[in-house]
Design a protein around this motif. Structure first.
Motif, mmCIF file in Angstrom:
data_model
loop_
_atom_site.group_PDB
_atom_site.id
_atom_site.type_symbol
_atom_site.label_atom_id
_atom_site.label_comp_id
_atom_site.label_asym_id
_atom_site.label_seq_id
_atom_site.Cartn_x
_atom_site.Cartn_y
_atom_site.Cartn_z
ATOM 1 N N PRO A 1 0.815 -1.227 0.000
ATOM 2 C CA PRO A 1 0.000 0.000 0.000
ATOM 3 C C PRO A 1 0.846 1.274 0.000
ATOM 4 N N ARG B 1 -10.181 2.687 -4.137
ATOM 5 C CA ARG B 1 -8.727 2.562 -4.231
ATOM 6 C C ARG B 1 -8.245 1.182 -3.785
ATOM 7 N N LEU B 2 -8.777 0.697 -2.681
ATOM 8 C CA LEU B 2 -8.343 -0.597 -2.168
ATOM 9 C C LEU B 2 -8.736 -1.729 -3.114
ATOM 10 N N ARG C 1 -6.305 -4.295 -5.083
ATOM 11 C CA ARG C 1 -6.420 -5.741 -4.844
ATOM 12 C C ARG C 1 -6.791 -6.511 -6.101
#
Length: 345
Positions: free
Chosen positions: A157, A246-247, A251
């Motif tokens: 991250p 965003r995550l 992923r």
């Protein structure tokens, strides 16, 4: 019966009078035979000027001439010679360690030197496993797996943020991360020991794991940022249009393209956490149940002498898991080294 019939019969019965075929000769480059091409026994034709044997293959003389005509520059010979010396330089210590681990007691320093021992003995390996090798392997595996997982969990991250976000102080923070990487852990070992003692992390596996995560994260961030920079931003925009945050973008979209980079980071950090000694010995200290491979090998050295056979056997056993990990991830490792240095691909 005519005279011609007698002549033919004599020729068949007398071998000395039979006509012999002229020997093969090499055709000059400027001369062509049989309609400018020589037929092969398998139905093909040879190149101009080639001598064909009964099997349809070029003669050994022709092959030697072609091999001599290969343009091999002196610089290539020097480069290959350097490669050969480097292979011998790095392979000989490994072969010597394996040989030493298999020698009977008293034959380690025998003269003359023999790389292959006359007798093979596994007593050194028995001694190593009786001393607690399985415990050392378990501790090293646990520390390496959790340490590498923690490093990736923090650095992925962070590298994504440095690659995709523009914020105030970004360049200065990147420089600060690089500065932390330049500091040797040995220099700050005393304050680290004081802090970990106050936190109750001395003589614990979790303390050693957290120490590895903190020390190796700056290097991993810089390495992974280079891989994120090679991925077009259009993938991020497409994922945001499809409704990913965003995550989710990180992923589901970006982790697969940077898989070679993750393999490179995993291999580098696995090798370090598996074989590191100074920090492990400082944190673990005298807790024999928490020894890793490096500390276990060190214990075969004492004030009365060094048990080189046991050290060699423990080193061989300790190398095998790293070899397995590298073989399993080598294709990603090589691909990641190349892709990480090229931007925009």
């Amino acid at each position: 019966m005519t005279d011609d019939d007698h002549t033919g019969e004599d020729a068949r019965t007398d071998p000395s009078r039979t006509e012999q075929a002229p020997p093969d000769r090499e055709v000059p480059p400027g001369e062509r035979t049989d309609g400018d091409q020589a037929e092969r026994t398998d139905g093909g034709v040879t190149e101009e000027g080639a001598v064909v044997s009964e099997t349809g293959r070029p003669s050994l003389k022709r092959i030697a001439e072609r091999a001599a005509a290969v343009d091999l520059r002196p610089l290539d010979v020097v480069v290959y010679a350097i490669y050969g010396l480097a292979m011998v330089f790095f392979a000989f210590p490994v072969l010597w360690v394996v040989s030493a681990s298999l020698r009977p007691e008293g034959e380690l320093f025998s003269y003359p030197f023999r790389l292959i021992p006359r007798e093979v003995s596994l007593s050194a390996y028995e001694q190593v496993f009786e001393a607690g090798m399985l415990t050392w392997l378990f501790n090293s595996t646990l520390v390496s797996v959790l340490g590498v997982a923690g490093i990736l969990a923090v650095s992925v991250p962070a590298a994504y943020a440095f690659s995709r976000f523009e914020f105030r102080g970004r360049r200065g923070l990147l420089g600060l991360v690089l500065l932390f990487q330049m500091i040797s852990p040995v220099i700050i070992i005393v304050p680290l020991y004081s802090v970990m003692t106050s936190l109750g992390l001395i003589r614990t596996r979790i303390g050693l794991i957290l120490l590895y995560i903190g020390i190796q994260t700056p290097f991993s961030i810089w390495l992974l940022k280079g891989y994120f920079d090679t991925i077009p931003r259009e993938l991020d925009y497409a994922a945001r249009i499809d409704g990913c945050n965003r995550l989710q973008t990180l992923r589901h979209v970006l982790l697969r393209p940077i898989a070679p980079g993750l393999a490179v980071v995993a291999i580098f950090n696995t090798v370090l956490t598996w074989s590191e000694f100074v920090l492990a010995y400082t944190v673990i200290s005298t807790e024999s149940e928490l020894y890793t491979i490096s500390i276990g090998v060190y214990n075969f050295q004492n004030q009365f002498g060094n048990d080189w056979r046991a050290i060699a056997a423990a080193s061989v056993v300790g190398m095998l898991p790293l070899v397995v990990v590298f073989i399993a991830l080598q294709r990603y490792f090589v691909k990641g080294l190349v892709e990480g240095s090229l931007k925009g691909q």
